[in-house]
Motif scaffolding. Structure first.
Motif, PDB file in Angstrom:
ATOM      1  N   ILE A  58     140.067  87.582  56.629  1.00  0.00           N
ATOM      2  CA  ILE A  58     139.736  86.960  55.348  1.00  0.00           C
ATOM      3  C   ILE A  58     140.403  85.591  55.231  1.00  0.00           C
ATOM      4  N   GLY A  59     141.681  85.525  55.595  1.00  0.00           N
ATOM      5  CA  GLY A  59     142.407  84.264  55.511  1.00  0.00           C
ATOM      6  C   GLY A  59     141.806  83.183  56.388  1.00  0.00           C
ATOM      7  N   PHE A  60     141.412  83.570  57.612  1.00  0.00           N
ATOM      8  CA  PHE A  60     140.806  82.583  58.508  1.00  0.00           C
ATOM      9  C   PHE A  60     139.458  82.122  57.972  1.00  0.00           C
ATOM     10  N   GLY A  61     138.686  83.064  57.406  1.00  0.00           N
ATOM     11  CA  GLY A  61     137.403  82.688  56.818  1.00  0.00           C
ATOM     12  C   GLY A  61     137.570  81.713  55.669  1.00  0.00           C
ATOM     13  N   LEU A  62     138.578  81.945  54.816  1.00  0.00           N
ATOM     14  CA  LEU A  62     138.850  81.031  53.700  1.00  0.00           C
ATOM     15  C   LEU A  62     139.268  79.655  54.217  1.00  0.00           C
ATOM     16  N   MET A  63     140.064  79.655  55.287  1.00  0.00           N
ATOM     17  CA  MET A  63     140.488  78.383  55.869  1.00  0.00           C
ATOM     18  C   MET A  63     139.289  77.602  56.402  1.00  0.00           C
ATOM     19  N   ARG A  64     138.365  78.307  57.085  1.00  0.00           N
ATOM     20  CA  ARG A  64     137.174  77.641  57.619  1.00  0.00           C
ATOM     21  C   ARG A  64     136.259  77.161  56.494  1.00  0.00           C
ATOM     22  N   LEU A  65     136.276  77.864  55.370  1.00  0.00           N
ATOM     23  CA  LEU A  65     135.445  77.478  54.234  1.00  0.00           C
ATOM     24  C   LEU A  65     135.973  76.204  53.584  1.00  0.00           C
ATOM     25  N   VAL A  66     137.294  76.061  53.554  1.00  0.00           N
ATOM     26  CA  VAL A  66     137.918  74.897  52.916  1.00  0.00           C
ATOM     27  C   VAL A  66     137.963  73.705  53.871  1.00  0.00           C
ATOM     28  N   ASP A  67     138.335  73.967  55.119  1.00  0.00           N
ATOM     29  CA  ASP A  67     138.503  72.898  56.104  1.00  0.00           C
ATOM     30  C   ASP A  67     137.435  73.040  57.180  1.00  0.00           C
ATOM     31  N   ARG A  68     136.428  72.188  57.141  1.00  0.00           N
ATOM     32  CA  ARG A  68     135.310  72.270  58.099  1.00  0.00           C
ATOM     33  C   ARG A  68     135.588  71.502  59.392  1.00  0.00           C
ATOM     34  N   ARG A  69     136.691  70.789  59.443  1.00  0.00           N
ATOM     35  CA  ARG A  69     136.968  69.977  60.629  1.00  0.00           C
ATOM     36  C   ARG A  69     137.294  70.848  61.835  1.00  0.00           C
ATOM     37  N   HIS A  70     136.945  70.351  63.007  1.00  0.00           N
ATOM     38  CA  HIS A  70     137.259  71.044  64.247  1.00  0.00           C
ATOM     39  C   HIS A  70     138.496  70.404  64.886  1.00  0.00           C
ATOM     40  N   PRO A  71     139.284  71.193  65.606  1.00  0.00           N
ATOM     41  CA  PRO A  71     140.461  70.620  66.278  1.00  0.00           C
ATOM     42  C   PRO A  71     140.077  69.472  67.205  1.00  0.00           C
ATOM     43  N   ARG A  72     140.874  68.415  67.200  1.00  0.00           N
ATOM     44  CA  ARG A  72     140.578  67.244  68.029  1.00  0.00           C
ATOM     45  C   ARG A  72     140.586  67.574  69.517  1.00  0.00           C
ATOM     46  N   ALA A  73     141.328  68.610  69.877  1.00  0.00           N
ATOM     47  CA  ALA A  73     141.405  68.980  71.296  1.00  0.00           C
ATOM     48  C   ALA A  73     140.044  69.353  71.860  1.00  0.00           C
ATOM     49  N   LEU A  74     139.138  69.858  71.015  1.00  0.00           N
ATOM     50  CA  LEU A  74     137.810  70.237  71.496  1.00  0.00           C
ATOM     51  C   LEU A  74     137.042  69.037  72.023  1.00  0.00           C
ATOM     52  N   ALA A  75     137.254  67.871  71.403  1.00  0.00           N
ATOM     53  CA  ALA A  75     136.536  66.663  71.829  1.00  0.00           C
ATOM     54  C   ALA A  75     137.028  66.153  73.170  1.00  0.00           C
ATOM     55  N   ARG A  76     138.205  66.603  73.591  1.00  0.00           N
ATOM     56  CA  ARG A  76     138.771  66.131  74.856  1.00  0.00           C
ATOM     57  C   ARG A  76     138.323  66.977  76.043  1.00  0.00           C
ATOM     58  N   ILE A  77     137.632  68.088  75.792  1.00  0.00           N
ATOM     59  CA  ILE A  77     137.172  68.945  76.889  1.00  0.00           C
ATOM     60  C   ILE A  77     135.860  68.385  77.427  1.00  0.00           C
ATOM     61  N   PRO A  78     135.788  68.051  78.705  1.00  0.00           N
ATOM     62  CA  PRO A  78     134.542  67.504  79.271  1.00  0.00           C
ATOM     63  C   PRO A  78     133.401  68.496  79.153  1.00  0.00           C
ATOM     64  N   PRO A  79     132.190  68.027  78.884  1.00  0.00           N
ATOM     65  CA  PRO A  79     131.033  68.932  78.766  1.00  0.00           C
ATOM     66  C   PRO A  79     130.755  69.737  80.027  1.00  0.00           C
ATOM     67  N   THR A  80     131.256  69.234  81.176  1.00  0.00           N
ATOM     68  CA  THR A  80     131.010  69.954  82.423  1.00  0.00           C
ATOM     69  C   THR A  80     131.849  71.236  82.523  1.00  0.00           C
ATOM     70  N   ARG A  81     132.922  71.335  81.773  1.00  0.00           N
ATOM     71  CA  ARG A  81     133.769  72.530  81.804  1.00  0.00           C
ATOM     72  C   ARG A  81     133.295  73.499  80.718  1.00  0.00           C
ATOM     73  N   LEU A  82     132.162  74.095  80.971  1.00  0.00           N
ATOM     74  CA  LEU A  82     131.502  74.891  79.948  1.00  0.00           C
ATOM     75  C   LEU A  82     132.301  76.139  79.573  1.00  0.00           C
ATOM     76  N   ALA A  83     132.902  76.808  80.556  1.00  0.00           N
ATOM     77  CA  ALA A  83     133.654  78.029  80.262  1.00  0.00           C
ATOM     78  C   ALA A  83     134.864  77.716  79.385  1.00  0.00           C
ATOM     79  N   LEU A  84     135.589  76.656  79.727  1.00  0.00           N
ATOM     80  CA  LEU A  84     136.749  76.263  78.935  1.00  0.00           C
ATOM     81  C   LEU A  84     136.325  75.838  77.536  1.00  0.00           C
ATOM     82  N   TRP A  85     135.224  75.080  77.453  1.00  0.00           N
ATOM     83  CA  TRP A  85     134.719  74.646  76.140  1.00  0.00           C
ATOM     84  C   TRP A  85     134.326  75.845  75.290  1.00  0.00           C
ATOM     85  N   SER A  86     133.615  76.801  75.870  1.00  0.00           N
ATOM     86  CA  SER A  86     133.175  77.980  75.141  1.00  0.00           C
ATOM     87  C   SER A  86     134.366  78.804  74.662  1.00  0.00           C
ATOM     88  N   PHE A  87     135.369  78.944  75.527  1.00  0.00           N
ATOM     89  CA  PHE A  87     136.578  79.678  75.164  1.00  0.00           C
ATOM     90  C   PHE A  87     137.273  79.017  73.976  1.00  0.00           C
TER      91      PHE A  87
END
Length: 224
Positions: free
Chosen positions: A90-119
């Motif tokens: 519930i707490g995580f859902g409320l956090m996602r509802l309030v803060d829609r931003r994604h962690p900046r680290a996700l943008a640093r993962i190359p698109p070619t590393r699909l498994a790491l990106w998906s994880f």
């Protein structure tokens, strides 16, 4: 002939439904499979991208489930653990509802590393948390039938259950996401997605809250 537990049937159906839901959600990565197919001009590239995406998702599910597979073996603490897990969801859902931003680290993962990106995306979205109350419900139902089971045997059963839950969920996700990726790549085209798709971020956050609230209600009712 052993009787079939209807609660367990509904919980397994919920695992499949959550996998289909994750597969349909473009945030879990099936558009990347479409992109890979279009760039390589090969349908094999679509399947080739889906496999590492599914592997990363499976690893994220297990990362969340396996620690609870060990904790839930403490029979006397099963109910508090279920309540705590529901509150976390519930707490995580409320956090996602309030803060829609994604962690900046996700943008640093190359698109070619699909498994790491998906994880990383599955962890950031709390995808494994959605499975957690369902998994704990299955473990509780199983331990109720087993009675006083030795701790080591219960841990083995819980670990096996966690693996089975994660595999079935990921298989459902792969089926739904793979079908969408194939339809878009082969027939619909990316313009169809751009015109018709809607943002699922709010739906995702609300679904986490609802799953957690339902699990909390069931756990508190059973505790009494």
């Amino acid at each position: 002939m052993a009787s079939v537990d209807p609660t367990a049937i509904w919980l397994w159906l919920a695992i499949i439904a959550s996998g289909l839901y994750h597969g349909i959600n473009p945030g879990m990565g099936w558009p990347l499979a479409v992109s890979a197919g279009l760039m390589d001009k090969s349908p094999r590239a679509v399947l080739g991208a889906l496999l590492p995406l599914s592997a990363g998702h499976l690893a994220a599910m297990l990362l969340v489930l396996l620690p609870f597979a060990l904790l839930i073996a403490l029979v006397e603490w099963q109910r508090p653990i279920q309540v705590a897990a529901a509150i976390i969801v519930i707490g995580f859902g409320l956090m996602r509802l309030v803060d829609r931003r994604h962690p900046r680290a996700l943008a640093r993962i190359p698109p070619t590393r699909l498994a790491l990106w998906s994880f990383a995306v599955a962890i950031a979205h709390g995808a494994g948390l959605m499975l957690l109350p369902i998994y704990l419900g299955l473990c509780a139902a199983s331990s109720a039938h087993d009675g006083h089971t030795a701790a080591a045997r219960m841990i083995d059963q819980n670990l096996a259950m966690a693996l089975l839950v994660a595999l079935i969920h990921t298989a459902a996700m792969l089926g739904a996401g793979g079908l969408l990726a194939w339809l878009v790549y082969r027939y619909l085209g990316v313009r169809f997605v751009a015109r018709s798709w809607f943002n699922l971020e709010t739906v995702w956050a609300v679904s986490l809250i609802l799953v957690g609230a339902a699990a909390l209600a069931v756990s508190v009712a059973a505790w009494r």
